[in-house]
Design a protein around this motif. Structure first.
Motif, short mmCIF file in Angstrom:
data_model
loop_
_atom_site.label_atom_id
_atom_site.label_comp_id
_atom_site.label_asym_id
_atom_site.label_seq_id
_atom_site.Cartn_x
_atom_site.Cartn_y
_atom_site.Cartn_z
N UNK A 55 2.61 4.37 13.65
CA UNK A 55 3.20 4.63 12.51
C UNK A 55 4.77 5.40 12.80
N UNK A 56 4.58 6.36 13.56
CA UNK A 56 5.69 7.00 14.16
C UNK A 56 6.64 5.92 14.70
N UNK A 57 6.01 5.10 15.37
CA UNK A 57 7.16 3.83 16.04
C UNK A 57 7.74 3.26 14.81
N UNK A 98 8.20 4.08 11.74
CA UNK A 98 9.35 4.74 11.28
C UNK A 98 10.66 4.78 11.90
N UNK A 99 10.41 5.35 12.96
CA UNK A 99 11.70 5.08 14.02
C UNK A 99 12.50 3.72 14.04
N UNK A 100 11.82 2.68 13.91
CA UNK A 100 12.22 1.26 14.04
C UNK A 100 12.99 1.30 12.59
N UNK A 101 12.23 1.47 11.48
CA UNK A 101 12.88 1.35 10.07
C UNK A 101 13.94 2.27 10.06
N UNK A 117 0.86 -1.20 0.11
CA UNK A 117 0.11 -0.05 -0.03
C UNK A 117 0.82 1.46 0.01
N UNK A 118 1.97 1.16 0.35
CA UNK A 118 3.01 2.33 0.79
C UNK A 118 2.93 3.22 -0.67
N UNK A 119 3.43 2.67 -1.66
CA UNK A 119 3.63 3.17 -2.91
C UNK A 119 2.56 3.84 -3.51
N UNK A 175 -9.71 4.40 13.11
CA UNK A 175 -8.68 3.45 13.15
C UNK A 175 -7.35 4.10 12.66
N UNK A 176 -7.54 5.04 11.66
CA UNK A 176 -6.36 5.69 10.97
C UNK A 176 -5.72 6.64 11.97
N UNK A 177 -6.53 7.31 12.92
CA UNK A 177 -6.01 8.01 13.96
C UNK A 177 -5.41 7.44 15.00
N UNK A 178 -5.94 6.16 15.38
CA UNK A 178 -5.27 5.51 16.53
C UNK A 178 -4.09 4.73 15.87
N UNK A 179 -3.85 4.81 14.85
CA UNK A 179 -2.55 4.08 14.04
C UNK A 179 -1.33 5.04 13.90
#
Length: 154
Positions: A139-141, A143-146, A17-19, A131-135
């Motif tokens: 998503x920040x976490x 990004x930090x892990x990646x 889904x990212x692209x 659901x998107x707001x809760x996610x």
């Protein structure tokens, strides 16, 4: 959705889904007739929008080779998007700053993308929006892990 042992493979599905999500947001620039800048240039401008920096600092923040920054800066200086500020202390050192033109462009990109995302989110069912707001923190976490595991180029 891809499944492993009857369980959704989150990594595969998220990667799929990212692209398309990124491209859908980027298309909003074209519909608003904004200049088309490569993502690498936009990322560099975002670093400089936070404050001027040396080319080495920019390379470290973007996790790219200094030569990559040099090539970007050369093209962006010629386009009037980046300003090179000589050091008053060390003539071998320069600081980079986003030009007013570049900052206006970033602001227009952000306003356009935000408006498109708001329209899309408003069209979703309330449960999907929630659901998107809760996610978002997750998503920040992610990004930090990646960022923590990905080696830099330089």
């Amino acid at each position: 959705m891809p499944r492993q042992n009857g369980v959704m493979d989150t990594a595969t599905e998220f990667g799929r889904l990212l692209g398309p999500l990124r491209r859908a947001v980027l298309r909003t620039r074209h519909t608003a007739e904004l200049p088309d800048l490569p993502e690498a240039q936009i990322e560099l401008l975002r670093v400089l929008a936070a404050g001027d920096a040396t080319p080495r600092e920019v390379a470290a923040r973007l996790r790219v080779a200094p030569s990559t920054v040099s090539n970007l800066v050369r093209a962006m200086t010629a386009a009037g998007l980046v300003e090179r500020i000589p050091s008053t202390v060390d003539l071998r050192t320069v600081r980079l700053a986003a030009s007013p033109k570049a900052l206006d462009m970033l602001d227009a990109y952000d306003r356009t993308s935000t408006a498109a995302l708001r329209r899309a989110l408003d069209g979703l069912a309330p449960s999907s929006r929630e659901a998107l707001e809760r996610a978002l923190p997750a998503l920040d976490d992610l990004l930090a892990a990646l960022e923590a595991e990905a080696p830099g180029e330089g």
